[in-house]
Write a protein that holds these residues in place. Structure first.
Motif, PDB file in Angstrom:
ATOM      1  N   THR A 194       0.819  -1.196   0.000  1.00 37.21           N
ATOM      2  CA  THR A 194       0.000   0.000   0.000  1.00 37.21           C
ATOM      3  C   THR A 194       0.859   1.255   0.000  1.00 37.21           C
ATOM      4  OG1 THR A 194      -0.128  -0.152   2.389  1.00 37.21           O
ATOM      5  CG2 THR A 194      -1.945  -1.080   1.148  1.00 37.21           C
ATOM      6  N   ASP A 258      -9.082   2.516  -5.492  1.00 33.51           N
ATOM      7  CA  ASP A 258      -8.242   1.496  -4.867  1.00 33.51           C
ATOM      8  C   ASP A 258      -6.936   2.093  -4.352  1.00 33.51           C
ATOM      9  OD1 ASP A 258     -10.102  -0.447  -5.333  1.00 33.51           O
ATOM     10  OD2 ASP A 258      -9.143  -1.236  -7.139  1.00 33.51           O
ATOM     11  N   ALA A 261      -7.685   4.146  -1.270  1.00 32.11           N
ATOM     12  CA  ALA A 261      -7.910   3.246  -0.141  1.00 32.11           C
ATOM     13  C   ALA A 261      -6.596   2.694   0.394  1.00 32.11           C
ATOM     14  CB  ALA A 261      -8.833   2.102  -0.563  1.00 32.11           C
ATOM     15  N   GLN A 279      -7.983  -2.505   6.787  1.00 29.50           N
ATOM     16  CA  GLN A 279      -8.585  -2.818   5.490  1.00 29.50           C
ATOM     17  C   GLN A 279     -10.107  -2.859   5.590  1.00 29.50           C
ATOM     18  OE1 GLN A 279      -6.576  -6.519   4.620  1.00 29.50           O
ATOM     19  NE2 GLN A 279      -5.040  -5.503   3.346  1.00 29.50           N
ATOM     20  N   ARG A 280     -10.592  -3.441   6.658  1.00 35.92           N
ATOM     21  CA  ARG A 280     -12.047  -3.525   6.825  1.00 35.92           C
ATOM     22  C   ARG A 280     -12.649  -2.147   7.041  1.00 35.92           C
ATOM     23  NH1 ARG A 280     -13.350  -7.594  11.131  1.00 35.92           N
ATOM     24  NH2 ARG A 280     -12.990  -5.896  12.609  1.00 35.92           N
ATOM     25  N   THR A 283     -12.605  -0.332   3.635  1.00 36.14           N
ATOM     26  CA  THR A 283     -13.578  -0.929   2.721  1.00 36.14           C
ATOM     27  C   THR A 283     -14.999  -0.522   3.094  1.00 36.14           C
ATOM     28  OG1 THR A 283     -12.174  -2.851   2.282  1.00 36.14           O
ATOM     29  CG2 THR A 283     -14.526  -3.106   1.846  1.00 36.14           C
ATOM     30  N   ASN A 284     -15.320  -0.590   4.379  1.00 32.88           N
ATOM     31  CA  ASN A 284     -16.652  -0.167   4.826  1.00 32.88           C
ATOM     32  C   ASN A 284     -16.878   1.315   4.577  1.00 32.88           C
ATOM     33  OD1 ASN A 284     -17.330  -2.728   5.675  1.00 32.88           O
ATOM     34  ND2 ASN A 284     -16.782  -2.384   7.803  1.00 32.88           N
ATOM     35  N   LEU A 286     -15.558   3.118   2.107  1.00 32.02           N
ATOM     36  CA  LEU A 286     -15.812   3.296   0.676  1.00 32.02           C
ATOM     37  C   LEU A 286     -17.238   2.900   0.323  1.00 32.02           C
ATOM     38  CD1 LEU A 286     -12.522   1.923  -0.949  1.00 32.02           C
ATOM     39  CD2 LEU A 286     -13.136   4.302  -0.517  1.00 32.02           C
ATOM     40  N   ILE A 287     -17.695   1.806   0.905  1.00 31.64           N
ATOM     41  CA  ILE A 287     -19.064   1.358   0.648  1.00 31.64           C
ATOM     42  C   ILE A 287     -20.072   2.406   1.118  1.00 31.64           C
ATOM     43  CG2 ILE A 287     -20.793  -0.337   1.368  1.00 31.64           C
ATOM     44  CD1 ILE A 287     -18.524  -2.402   1.400  1.00 31.64           C
ATOM     45  N   GLN A 294     -22.981  -4.144   0.661  1.00 32.81           N
ATOM     46  CA  GLN A 294     -22.110  -5.290   0.605  1.00 32.81           C
ATOM     47  C   GLN A 294     -22.855  -6.493   0.065  1.00 32.81           C
ATOM     48  OE1 GLN A 294     -20.704  -5.270   4.720  1.00 32.81           O
ATOM     49  NE2 GLN A 294     -18.656  -5.039   3.901  1.00 32.81           N
TER      50      GLN A 294
END
Length: 294
Positions: A194, A258, A261, A279-280, A283-284, A286-287, A294
């Motif tokens: 990353t 990406d 993130a 990461q979680r 990701t959450n 961004l959602i 999801q």
């Protein structure tokens, strides 16, 4: 009128199953019945402690939440009859019904929910309330003092239909499963995948923003995350990801989210947030920011 010999919990379970709720019997202590002999001591290789994914394939209702079903023929079967005879209550599997239960057990937790969360269906409990939302997420205990999340791989006791209108699961609740603790790393954190990621206009061919706009917003967000060296970096990463993603909802795409993130994750990891949690969280975020599910 002849007396119905079926136990009251069984009657309630059948009614709930008819409404589409996967149910299971609870014995004294609000606990599922024990595993059948074939599954004792993990002999079946399944999820006897309610931690492994997948449905229970036993005829008897073992494996806790994984045994929950809305199939009336299973619920009323001879294999389940001994469990209903010892049952004192009924539970349901929220995730299997497409729901999430925010279990609030203290006055402080209730005050927090009323101030922070959107109003939804509420069920009173012995110690507080269940706030029920439409949507599924990971289950977790003690996400805040007096607050548990029950959805996937969990069960909740049925205490009635409750009051209020069911609404969609808010991102605020999803963020609760992200570990907020961040402690300074004792040595440099190796996170090259990353760390090398950089937002690239050549990749973000469908982004309507200028490169200066993107880099300025991202730099500010990374500064916010990396400034939380003691606590809260995980939650901050979620918030930054949500905010930055929301800026791209009107772009035709792609916007190279990406890379954005990856840089947020790297910033969180650099101040001690475990990589899986970072990461979680991102990701959450961004959602939540893009309005996807999801």
């Amino acid at each position: 009128m002849p007396h119905d010999p079926r136990p009251a919990p069984l009657e309630a379970a059948l009614k709930l199953a008819d409404a589409g709720l996967p149910v299971l019997p609870l014995r004294k202590g609000k606990l599922p019945v024990g595993n059948c002999r074939a599954c004792a001591d993990s002999a079946c290789g399944g999820g006897p402690h309610m931690k492994s994914a997948g449905a229970c394939v036993c005829a008897a209702p073992c494996h806790g939440w994984a045994a929950a079903t809305a199939d009336a023929s299973v619920i009323g079967s001879p294999a389940w009859a001994p469990a209903w005879r010892q049952a004192v209550a009924v539970a349901y599997h929220p995730g299997g019904a497409g729901l999430t239960v925010v279990d609030l057990d203290t006055p402080a937790a209730l005050a927090w929910a009323r101030e922070t969360l959107p109003a939804t269906r509420v069920v009173s409990t012995a110690r507080g309330e269940h706030w029920i939302y439409r949507g599924v997420m990971q289950s977790a205990n003690s996400v805040r003092p007096g607050v548990d999340i029950k959805s996937r791989m969990a069960y909740a006791r049925w205490l009635g239909a409750g009051r209020g209108t069911l609404v969609d699961l808010p991102s605020t609740v999803r963020a609760l499963v992200v570990r907020e603790e961040a402690t300074p790393a004792r040595e440099p954190v190796a996170f090259s995948p990353t760390a090398r990621a950089v937002w690239n206009r050549a990749v973000a061919t469908g982004c309507r923003h200028t490169e200066t706009y993107i880099r300025t917003g991202l730099d500010r967000g990374l500064t916010k995350v990396s400034s939380h060296t003691e606590t809260g970096a995980g939650s901050q990463a979620f918030g930054v990801a949500r905010f930055l993603a929301a800026q791209h909802t009107q772009c035709p795409g792609p916007c190279d989210l990406d890379a954005i993130a990856a840089q947020i994750i790297a910033a969180a990891v650099s101040v001690g947030v475990p990589e899986p949690y970072a990461q979680r969280a991102v990701t959450n975020g961004l959602i939540a920011g893009t309005g996807r599910t999801q």
